[in-house]
Design an enzyme around this catalytic site. Structure first.
Site, short mmCIF file in Angstrom:
data_model
loop_
_atom_site.label_atom_id
_atom_site.label_comp_id
_atom_site.label_asym_id
_atom_site.label_seq_id
_atom_site.Cartn_x
_atom_site.Cartn_y
_atom_site.Cartn_z
N VAL A 205 122.05 -29.63 -14.08
CA VAL A 205 121.76 -28.66 -12.86
C VAL A 205 121.27 -27.51 -13.45
O VAL A 205 120.30 -26.82 -13.06
CB VAL A 205 123.00 -28.43 -12.04
CG1 VAL A 205 122.94 -27.06 -11.08
CG2 VAL A 205 123.48 -29.74 -11.23
N THR B 248 129.82 -27.47 -8.89
CA THR B 248 130.79 -27.71 -7.46
C THR B 248 131.98 -27.46 -7.84
O THR B 248 132.74 -27.91 -8.72
CB THR B 248 130.35 -29.43 -7.47
OG1 THR B 248 129.20 -29.64 -7.07
CG2 THR B 248 131.31 -29.90 -6.30
N CYS C 135 128.84 -36.78 -9.87
CA CYS C 135 129.27 -36.17 -8.78
C CYS C 135 130.22 -36.89 -7.92
O CYS C 135 131.41 -36.31 -7.53
CB CYS C 135 127.76 -35.73 -8.05
SG CYS C 135 127.09 -34.41 -8.98
N1 LIG Z 1 124.49 -33.75 -12.03
C1 LIG Z 1 124.09 -33.45 -10.58
O1 LIG Z 1 123.43 -34.43 -9.97
C2 LIG Z 1 124.88 -32.46 -9.89
C3 LIG Z 1 124.23 -32.25 -8.57
C4 LIG Z 1 124.92 -31.14 -7.84
C5 LIG Z 1 125.80 -30.35 -8.55
N2 LIG Z 1 126.45 -30.61 -9.64
C6 LIG Z 1 127.62 -29.86 -10.30
O2 LIG Z 1 126.97 -28.94 -11.22
C7 LIG Z 1 127.87 -28.81 -12.28
C8 LIG Z 1 127.03 -29.12 -13.81
O3 LIG Z 1 126.61 -30.61 -13.53
P1 LIG Z 1 125.67 -31.10 -14.62
O4 LIG Z 1 125.44 -32.37 -14.27
O5 LIG Z 1 124.68 -30.35 -14.86
O6 LIG Z 1 126.74 -30.95 -15.89
P2 LIG Z 1 126.19 -31.34 -17.39
O7 LIG Z 1 127.54 -31.87 -18.10
O8 LIG Z 1 125.00 -31.77 -17.55
O9 LIG Z 1 126.02 -29.70 -17.89
C9 LIG Z 1 126.92 -28.81 -18.17
C10 LIG Z 1 126.40 -28.10 -19.24
O10 LIG Z 1 127.36 -26.78 -19.40
C11 LIG Z 1 127.71 -26.52 -20.54
N3 LIG Z 1 128.90 -25.92 -20.70
C12 LIG Z 1 130.21 -26.28 -20.50
N4 LIG Z 1 131.06 -25.40 -20.71
C13 LIG Z 1 130.39 -24.14 -20.91
C14 LIG Z 1 130.61 -22.85 -21.02
N5 LIG Z 1 132.26 -22.41 -21.02
N6 LIG Z 1 129.88 -21.88 -21.63
C15 LIG Z 1 128.51 -22.36 -21.35
N7 LIG Z 1 128.04 -23.66 -21.17
C16 LIG Z 1 129.03 -24.63 -21.15
C17 LIG Z 1 127.74 -27.96 -21.47
O11 LIG Z 1 127.61 -27.72 -22.66
C18 LIG Z 1 126.65 -28.67 -20.83
O12 LIG Z 1 125.44 -28.72 -21.15
C19 LIG Z 1 129.02 -29.73 -11.89
O13 LIG Z 1 130.21 -28.95 -11.21
C20 LIG Z 1 128.41 -30.75 -10.97
O14 LIG Z 1 129.44 -31.19 -10.09
C21 LIG Z 1 126.04 -31.77 -10.28
#
Ligand SMILES: NC(=O)c1ccc[n+]([C@@H]2O[C@H](COP(=O)([O-])OP(=O)(O)OC[C@H]3O[C@@H](n4cnc5c(N)ncnc54)[C@H](O)[C@@H]3O)[C@@H](O)[C@H]2O)c1
Length: 449
Positions: free
Chosen positions: A11, A121, A279
């Protein structure tokens, strides 16, 4: 506008790259130093169509930068997008420790007013806690924080396309000034003032996404309610598939006809191995948990979750029925990612199948166009093949677990010549049973007895 993105995952990277392409200056940071190094070296740590291209163009225009120094990124920006992970705890409740960490970091590092935007989310009422934490830990008298919720609806596999062509942009706010800032951030997207990689710069005319202003609680709820509804739809189709098998009907015919009713719609009515990814499974759990915490029993959603878990059991029953003994069999596993066009294997049904096959002593030969690297890190002892035909050589069975286009187009006449037994158990209903059987294969799938 100068923006900060915290969390460079699926995201965060898509948000940062698309907003940079739309003309903003974006400062990205992540707790994972290797990821930041890779990004600074020009790499792309995830597989997502068009992402490499827009990152490259944003880098060239010097509109995007990556740093492990969160303070630097936070101070540089007027608005901060929190895009960190919110994984499930054992109880199903969302683990908000990364959000809490971001709140404390922003509060401590900020030296000017900031709009703090939840894009991760999160359960309803997280915004209230975020506001409280920012106030409690804030140090500088020059820093004032406003919190907004801006849930993300992109889908992995088409994430860039989704971000550039949203059907809605939901902003949950408390102050009018936050609406104005968020509108300024998203106006270039809504007015299509970016070079669209999907349509090579000229998006077709058509309805633009709606910019919806709500309360923070509503915005947070909208995201969980939307994902949970889609999960419900998938589980509904899967129960229909089970019924079709017992009754002797064809689930594809049934769901196709159902989907033609505009009140129902054809999407997410696909029977098969069920939903996975980062998700749906966790969002359903978190929504059930949130409802229970305020005394609302979300039985209907619990049932959807149970049905989804049981898909793996149904699939393994089919494998057992077809193979009789699994131990010692050469099993070709086609597809590891939780869906096509991504390398994401988090909560992927294919990995659940893989685990069970290994426990039963099968010799697993797995293939996937993009997800081998991520799976290898979790299951180093499996045989991996970039080429699906190589995984299928001498196989006793082919198990189709992800709906990749490559697998839809596979030349089964060619593959069949090298397999030990011409047997396919299709977890995604990719093929017409009649055409596959005409090639001399034994074939099983969901809901098409
Ligand atoms: N993947 C999807 O399709 C999608 C779609 C909509 C919403 N979301 C939501 O978006 C959020 C992120 O999802 P994602 O798939 O991108 O996750 P992801 O695991 O791919 O990315 C999360 C990133 O955050 C970093 N991180 C974790 N803690 C941190 C901190 N304290 N400081 C800085 N960086 C930190 C991690 O190293 C990682 O690179 C979630 O809540 C998810 O539910 C995801």
């Amino acid at each position: 506008m100068r923006l900060c993105v915290i969390g460079c995952g699926y995201v965060g990277l898509v948000t940062g790259a698309c907003l940079a392409e739309a003309g903003h200056e974006v400062f990205c940071t992540d707790i994972d130093a290797d990821r930041i190094n890779k990004l600074n070296e020009g790499g792309v740590p995830i597989y997502e169509r068009h992402l490499g291209q827009i990152l490259q163009s944003a880098r060239k225009a010097r509109r995007i930068s990556f740093t492990s120094n969160a303070g630097e990124a936070i101070r540089a920006a007027k608005a901060i997008f929190i895009c960190v992970g919110t994984p499930p705890k054992e109880s199903g409740e969302a683990d908000l420790s990364a959000i809490d960490h971001c709140a404390r970091q922003i509060a401590v590092e900020a030296d000017s007013p900031k709009l703090v935007i939840e894009k991760s989310t999160v359960p309803a009422r997280t915004g209230l806690e975020l506001t409280r934490a920012l106030r409690a830990y804030g140090r500088s008298s020059d820093a004032h924080f406003r919190v907004a919720s801006n849930p993300e609806f992109l889908r992995e596999g088409t994430a860039v396309d989704d971000f550039f062509h949203p059907d809605r942009i939901v902003v949950g706010v408390e102050e009018q000034s936050s609406v104005e800032e968020l509108r300024e951030i998203y106006t270039p997207i809504l007015e299509r003032r970016f070079h669209c990689p999907t349509h090579n710069g000229s998006c077709p005319a058509g309805p633009r996404g709606e910019f919806l202003v709500t309360t923070i609680n509503s915005a947070e709820l909208i995201k969980h309610a939307s994902n949970s509804f889609l999960a419900l739809k998938i589980s509904y189709a899967n129960v229909i598939a089970d019924l079709c098998e017992r009754i002797g009907a064809d689930v594809e015919e049934v769901t196709h006809a159902m989907g033609l009713d505009p009140r129902i719609g054809g999407q997410f009515l696909k029977a098969g191995l069920g939903f996975g990814g980062f998700c749906f499974p966790k969002d359903v759990q978190a929504f059930v948990h949130l409802a229970a915490s305020v005394g609302v029993d979300f039985d209907i959603l619990k049932a959807a979750e149970r049905v989804n878990k049981e898909r793996i059991d149904r699939f393994m029953e089919k494998v057992h029925k077809a193979l009789w003994v699994v131990k010692g069999k050469h099993v070709a596993l086609l597809g590891l990612a939780f869906k096509a066009n991504t390398d994401d294997v988090r909560f992927a049904p294919a990995l659940e199948v893989l685990k069970r096959l290994l426990v039963e002593g099968a010799s697993v030969h797995a293939s996937d166009p993009e997800a081998i690297g991520r799976t290898k890190a979790l299951f180093p002892d499996v045989h991996y093949h970039d080429d699906p035909y190589s995984a299928l050589q001498k196989a006793d069975v082919a198990l189709v677990c992800t709906e990749w286009e490559e697998y839809k187009k596979l030349d089964w006449a060619r593959a069949g010549k090298t397999m030990a037994r011409k047997l396919i158990v299709d977890g995604r209903n990719l093929y017409s049973p009649a055409s596959i059987r005409a090639l001399g294969f034994e074939y099983d799938s969901f809901g098409r007895s």
